[in-house]
Write a protein that holds these residues in place. Structure first.
Motif, PDB file in Angstrom:
ATOM      1  N   MET A   1     -13.248 -22.709 -18.937  1.00 22.60           N
ATOM      2  CA  MET A   1     -12.618 -21.888 -17.932  1.00 22.60           C
ATOM      3  C   MET A   1     -11.286 -21.400 -18.457  1.00 22.60           C
ATOM      4  N   PHE A   2     -10.769 -20.394 -17.883  1.00 24.35           N
ATOM      5  CA  PHE A   2      -9.543 -19.756 -18.359  1.00 24.35           C
ATOM      6  C   PHE A   2      -9.748 -19.123 -19.724  1.00 24.35           C
ATOM      7  N   ILE A   3     -10.991 -18.876 -20.078  1.00 26.82           N
ATOM      8  CA  ILE A   3     -11.265 -18.357 -21.409  1.00 26.82           C
ATOM      9  C   ILE A   3     -10.641 -16.983 -21.593  1.00 26.82           C
ATOM     10  N   GLY A   4     -10.670 -16.171 -20.516  1.00 28.57           N
ATOM     11  CA  GLY A   4     -10.162 -14.821 -20.645  1.00 28.57           C
ATOM     12  C   GLY A   4      -8.694 -14.766 -20.918  1.00 28.57           C
ATOM     13  N   VAL A   5      -7.925 -15.802 -20.546  1.00 30.53           N
ATOM     14  CA  VAL A   5      -6.495 -15.801 -20.827  1.00 30.53           C
ATOM     15  C   VAL A   5      -6.255 -15.712 -22.308  1.00 30.53           C
ATOM     16  N   ALA A   6      -7.108 -16.377 -23.099  1.00 30.75           N
ATOM     17  CA  ALA A   6      -6.932 -16.371 -24.546  1.00 30.75           C
ATOM     18  C   ALA A   6      -7.110 -14.978 -25.117  1.00 30.75           C
ATOM     19  N   VAL A   7      -8.038 -14.203 -24.535  1.00 25.06           N
ATOM     20  CA  VAL A   7      -8.292 -12.871 -25.049  1.00 25.06           C
ATOM     21  C   VAL A   7      -7.042 -12.011 -24.948  1.00 25.06           C
ATOM     22  N   VAL A   8      -6.244 -12.226 -23.895  1.00 32.44           N
ATOM     23  CA  VAL A   8      -5.051 -11.427 -23.691  1.00 32.44           C
ATOM     24  C   VAL A   8      -3.929 -11.853 -24.610  1.00 32.44           C
ATOM     25  N   PHE A   9      -3.743 -13.173 -24.807  1.00 33.24           N
ATOM     26  CA  PHE A   9      -2.538 -13.676 -25.426  1.00 33.24           C
ATOM     27  C   PHE A   9      -2.687 -14.146 -26.874  1.00 33.24           C
ATOM     28  N   LEU A  10      -3.921 -14.374 -27.316  1.00 30.34           N
ATOM     29  CA  LEU A  10      -4.087 -14.898 -28.666  1.00 30.34           C
ATOM     30  C   LEU A  10      -3.692 -13.876 -29.709  1.00 30.34           C
ATOM     31  N   ASN A  11      -3.465 -14.378 -30.893  1.00 30.96           N
ATOM     32  CA  ASN A  11      -3.179 -13.520 -32.046  1.00 30.96           C
ATOM     33  C   ASN A  11      -4.258 -12.449 -32.154  1.00 30.96           C
ATOM     34  N   PRO A  12      -3.868 -11.159 -32.222  1.00 32.87           N
ATOM     35  CA  PRO A  12      -4.884 -10.102 -32.307  1.00 32.87           C
ATOM     36  C   PRO A  12      -5.860 -10.300 -33.451  1.00 32.87           C
ATOM     37  N   LEU A  57      -8.197 -13.453 -15.186  1.00 31.43           N
ATOM     38  CA  LEU A  57      -6.788 -13.749 -14.956  1.00 31.43           C
ATOM     39  C   LEU A  57      -6.448 -13.787 -13.465  1.00 31.43           C
ATOM     40  N   THR A  58      -7.124 -12.975 -12.667  1.00 25.59           N
ATOM     41  CA  THR A  58      -6.901 -13.026 -11.224  1.00 25.59           C
ATOM     42  C   THR A  58      -7.339 -14.367 -10.659  1.00 25.59           C
ATOM     43  N   GLY A  59      -8.486 -14.860 -11.111  1.00 25.91           N
ATOM     44  CA  GLY A  59      -8.936 -16.173 -10.675  1.00 25.91           C
ATOM     45  C   GLY A  59      -7.967 -17.272 -11.058  1.00 25.91           C
ATOM     46  N   VAL A  60      -7.437 -17.199 -12.277  1.00 26.97           N
ATOM     47  CA  VAL A  60      -6.461 -18.191 -12.731  1.00 26.97           C
ATOM     48  C   VAL A  60      -5.206 -18.132 -11.873  1.00 26.97           C
ATOM     49  N   ALA A  61      -4.707 -16.916 -11.614  1.00 28.22           N
ATOM     50  CA  ALA A  61      -3.475 -16.758 -10.836  1.00 28.22           C
ATOM     51  C   ALA A  61      -3.629 -17.317  -9.433  1.00 28.22           C
ATOM     52  N   VAL A  62      -4.753 -17.023  -8.799  1.00 28.83           N
ATOM     53  CA  VAL A  62      -4.964 -17.487  -7.428  1.00 28.83           C
ATOM     54  C   VAL A  62      -5.069 -19.007  -7.386  1.00 28.83           C
ATOM     55  N   TRP A  63      -5.871 -19.586  -8.272  1.00 31.98           N
ATOM     56  CA  TRP A  63      -6.120 -21.024  -8.217  1.00 31.98           C
ATOM     57  C   TRP A  63      -4.887 -21.829  -8.633  1.00 31.98           C
ATOM     58  N   VAL A  64      -4.384 -21.581  -9.831  1.00 32.88           N
ATOM     59  CA  VAL A  64      -3.262 -22.373 -10.330  1.00 32.88           C
ATOM     60  C   VAL A  64      -1.992 -22.062  -9.548  1.00 32.88           C
ATOM     61  N   GLY A  65      -1.766 -20.793  -9.232  1.00 30.89           N
ATOM     62  CA  GLY A  65      -0.593 -20.440  -8.446  1.00 30.89           C
ATOM     63  C   GLY A  65      -0.622 -21.057  -7.059  1.00 30.89           C
ATOM     64  N   GLY A  66      -1.789 -21.074  -6.438  1.00 34.26           N
ATOM     65  CA  GLY A  66      -1.907 -21.695  -5.128  1.00 34.26           C
ATOM     66  C   GLY A  66      -1.640 -23.188  -5.163  1.00 34.26           C
ATOM     67  N   MET A  67      -2.151 -23.856  -6.193  1.00 33.70           N
ATOM     68  CA  MET A  67      -1.886 -25.289  -6.320  1.00 33.70           C
ATOM     69  C   MET A  67      -0.409 -25.559  -6.563  1.00 33.70           C
ATOM     70  N   TRP A 103     -13.030 -21.378  -4.379  1.00 33.93           N
ATOM     71  CA  TRP A 103     -14.437 -21.172  -4.733  1.00 33.93           C
ATOM     72  C   TRP A 103     -14.626 -19.799  -5.387  1.00 33.93           C
ATOM     73  N   ALA A 104     -14.018 -18.768  -4.787  1.00 32.28           N
ATOM     74  CA  ALA A 104     -14.132 -17.429  -5.361  1.00 32.28           C
ATOM     75  C   ALA A 104     -13.505 -17.381  -6.748  1.00 32.28           C
ATOM     76  N   SER A 105     -12.376 -18.061  -6.926  1.00 35.17           N
ATOM     77  CA  SER A 105     -11.713 -18.082  -8.226  1.00 35.17           C
ATOM     78  C   SER A 105     -12.557 -18.792  -9.273  1.00 35.17           C
ATOM     79  N   VAL A 106     -13.140 -19.930  -8.896  1.00 35.42           N
ATOM     80  CA  VAL A 106     -13.992 -20.667  -9.826  1.00 35.42           C
ATOM     81  C   VAL A 106     -15.166 -19.792 -10.273  1.00 35.42           C
ATOM     82  N   ALA A 107     -15.787 -19.094  -9.306  1.00 35.17           N
ATOM     83  CA  ALA A 107     -16.905 -18.219  -9.656  1.00 35.17           C
ATOM     84  C   ALA A 107     -16.455 -17.096 -10.582  1.00 35.17           C
ATOM     85  N   ALA A 108     -15.300 -16.486 -10.267  1.00 40.35           N
ATOM     86  CA  ALA A 108     -14.804 -15.389 -11.093  1.00 40.35           C
ATOM     87  C   ALA A 108     -14.481 -15.857 -12.511  1.00 40.35           C
ATOM     88  N   ILE A 109     -13.842 -17.029 -12.610  1.00 43.22           N
ATOM     89  CA  ILE A 109     -13.465 -17.549 -13.925  1.00 43.22           C
ATOM     90  C   ILE A 109     -14.699 -17.899 -14.747  1.00 43.22           C
TER      91      ILE A 109
END
Length: 198
Positions: A1-12, A57-67, A103-109
């Motif tokens: 999970m959170f795999i898409g975050v790496a696509v944005v921030f990892l070394n090109p 990233l939206t799923g990550v923001a909602v879940w982790v930010g909410g917690m 639940w929606a965030s988990v599905a999206a992620i």
């Protein structure tokens, strides 16, 4: 999970390397370490990749930010200004609104991360992608435990005005959410600093 975050921030270079392993089109039109020729890009590929990142990233923001808000901001204030009955009713209402979004965030992620992992291939994915997947699955398992366990107990106890039982259930939820918050922040760190694992 959170795999898409790496696509944005990892070394090109890491991202482009994974892309070269992923598809015949990219192998044909992309030399590893160089920018793709977007004029030759298939429209579907150009559209899908940013949308998957956005969904992830939206799923990550909602879940982790909410917690983060619930654990570090709402919890201390509610505990200091409210007596147990109204405090426990408050938390039941907060969870009733927040958990469907989780639940929606988990599905999206999972869906977006799985699609990006499938495009790259498990063997071709960077090492930190696999680490993020493992941490994310643990987080999803903890949330399922909360949803099917202490959250249900909390609701029944509040309905019955059994405040000791409700407080015990809330404490188990607090511990689980605290654990998931630490894991979520760690996963963001793995995503953004993942080049060090290469």
């Amino acid at each position: 999970m959170f795999i898409g975050v790496a696509v944005v921030f990892l070394n090109p270079a890491v991202t482009l390397w994974g892309a070269c392993q992923a598809s015949p089109w990219r192998t044909q039109h992309l030399e590893c370490g160089h920018r793709p020729n977007l004029s030759n890009s298939p429209p579907a590929a150009m559209i899908a990749d940013p949308l998957l990142r956005l969904l992830h990233l939206t799923g990550v923001a909602v879940w982790v930010g909410g917690m983060f808000f619930a654990y570090l901001c709402l919890r201390p204030v509610a505990g200091s200004v409210l007596e147990p009955p109204p405090r426990l009713r408050l938390w039941r209402g907060v969870f009733a609104r927040f958990f469907p979004w989780v639940w929606a965030s988990v599905a999206a992620i999972l869906l977006s991360g799985g699609a990006m992992m499938a495009a790259t291939g498990m063997a071709g994915a960077p090492r930190n992608w696999h680490l993020m997947l493992g941490i994310g699955l643990v987080m999803a398992g903890i949330f399922c435990y909360v949803w099917f366990g202490p959250y249900r107990v909390l609701g029944r106890a509040v309905d019955a005005q059994d405040w000791p039982a409700a407080g015990a259930a809330l404490n188990r939820i607090r511990q689980a959410v605290g654990t998931n918050l630490v894991l979520g922040l760690a996963n963001i760190a793995v995503a953004t600093l993942g080049r060090w694992l290469a």
